[in-house]
Design an enzyme around this catalytic site. Structure first.
Site, PDB file in Angstrom:
ATOM      1  N   ASP A   9       0.855  -1.104  -0.178  1.00 34.59           N
ATOM      2  CA  ASP A   9      -0.285  -0.141  -0.070  1.00 34.59           C
ATOM      3  C   ASP A   9       0.950   1.253   0.094  1.00 34.59           C
ATOM      4  OD1 ASP A   9      -1.920  -1.628   0.249  1.00 34.59           O
ATOM      5  OD2 ASP A   9      -2.710  -1.162   2.320  1.00 34.59           O
ATOM      6  N   ASP A 131     -15.342  -4.043  -1.298  1.00 34.56           N
ATOM      7  CA  ASP A 131     -14.668  -3.688  -0.315  1.00 34.56           C
ATOM      8  C   ASP A 131     -16.105  -3.955   0.933  1.00 34.56           C
ATOM      9  OD1 ASP A 131     -12.209  -3.749  -0.899  1.00 34.56           O
ATOM     10  OD2 ASP A 131     -12.578  -1.341  -1.344  1.00 34.56           O
TER      11      ASP A 131
END
Length: 239
Positions: A9, A131
């Site tokens: 990330d 998500d």
């Protein structure tokens, strides 16, 4: 054999992790994501999940140079997500080394655009990002909850040709308390042909084994690796 997909990330070009998508919880693990990618490759990893967190927050791709550097310096298969909201964003991602692209918010807010990508590039290159928070789809870097329920959302896109889905339980992500194996079992029971990529909550090698036993095809993990809960040597036993 479950496919292992470590996550990198990126914020400000650095390798970071968040907890439950909270940008205030940011922890920098390495100033140079390319170093991380090269080390993973050296231990037999072949696939990488790269998330542009700056892109997710600003609604367009930001850290494409970091993506390019990882792609140029390794032979890893990279799936890239975060901030992909337009044809231009998609072009930038592919031109800078992404093999696959994950679209989450765009699939909720602009389904025609997402389906256009699916038709143009095919289901091997376009991954649906689901998500989830309380079984509802979250968007905009997880800051907003949509009205979309997970199972109807998946059904709709499977009928449109999606074959690969990254399903992240936001309540688990970065918490090192175990993945949502029960949820993933439910998804696979309803959609047995789906290439489901579990994401969020992995705290150690036992969690990966649990997902493998549950029949989950692939798993994304990050914090457990960076915190030393999983060693690179342990990963080799899955490869």
């Amino acid at each position: 054999m479950i496919e292992l997909i470590p996550a990198i990330d990126i914020i400000d070009g650095k390798c970071v992790r968040l907890s439950q998508g909270d940008y205030e919880s940011k922890k920098v693990y390495n100033e140079n994501p390319v170093e991380v990618a090269k080390e993973l490759e050296a231990h037999g990893i072949r696939r990488l999940h790269v998330v542009d967190l700056d892109g997710a927050a600003s609604h367009h791709v930001v850290n494409y140079r970091t993506l390019e550097q990882i792609a140029v310096n390794t032979s890893l298969i990279i799936d890239f997500g975060g901030g992909i909201k337009s044809d231009e964003d998609l072009r930038i991602a592919f031109e800078n080394g992404a093999t696959m692209v994950t679209g989450g918010s765009v699939a909720v807010k602009n389904p025609e655009l997402f389906c256009g990508w699916l038709q143009a590039y095919g289901p091997e290159k376009i991954i649906l990002g689901a998500d989830v928070k309380d079984r509802k789809i979250a968007v905009n870097g997880w800051k907003d909850e949509s009205a979309c329920e997970l199972f109807p959302f998946l059904k709709e896109y499977l009928e449109k040709g999606v074959r690969k889905v990254i399903c992240t339980d936001i309540s688990c992500d970065g918490m090192l308390q175990g993945p949502s194996t029960t949820l993933y079992r439910e998804v696979l029971e309803q959609y047995p042909g789906l290439f489901l990529i579990a994401s969020g909550g992995v705290s150690g090698a036992d969690d990966i084994r649990e997902l493998e036993v549950a029949g989950v095809p692939a798993v994304i993990f990050g914090k457990a690796l960076y915190e030393g809960r999983i060693t690179l040597k342990e990963l080799e036993s899955f490869l």
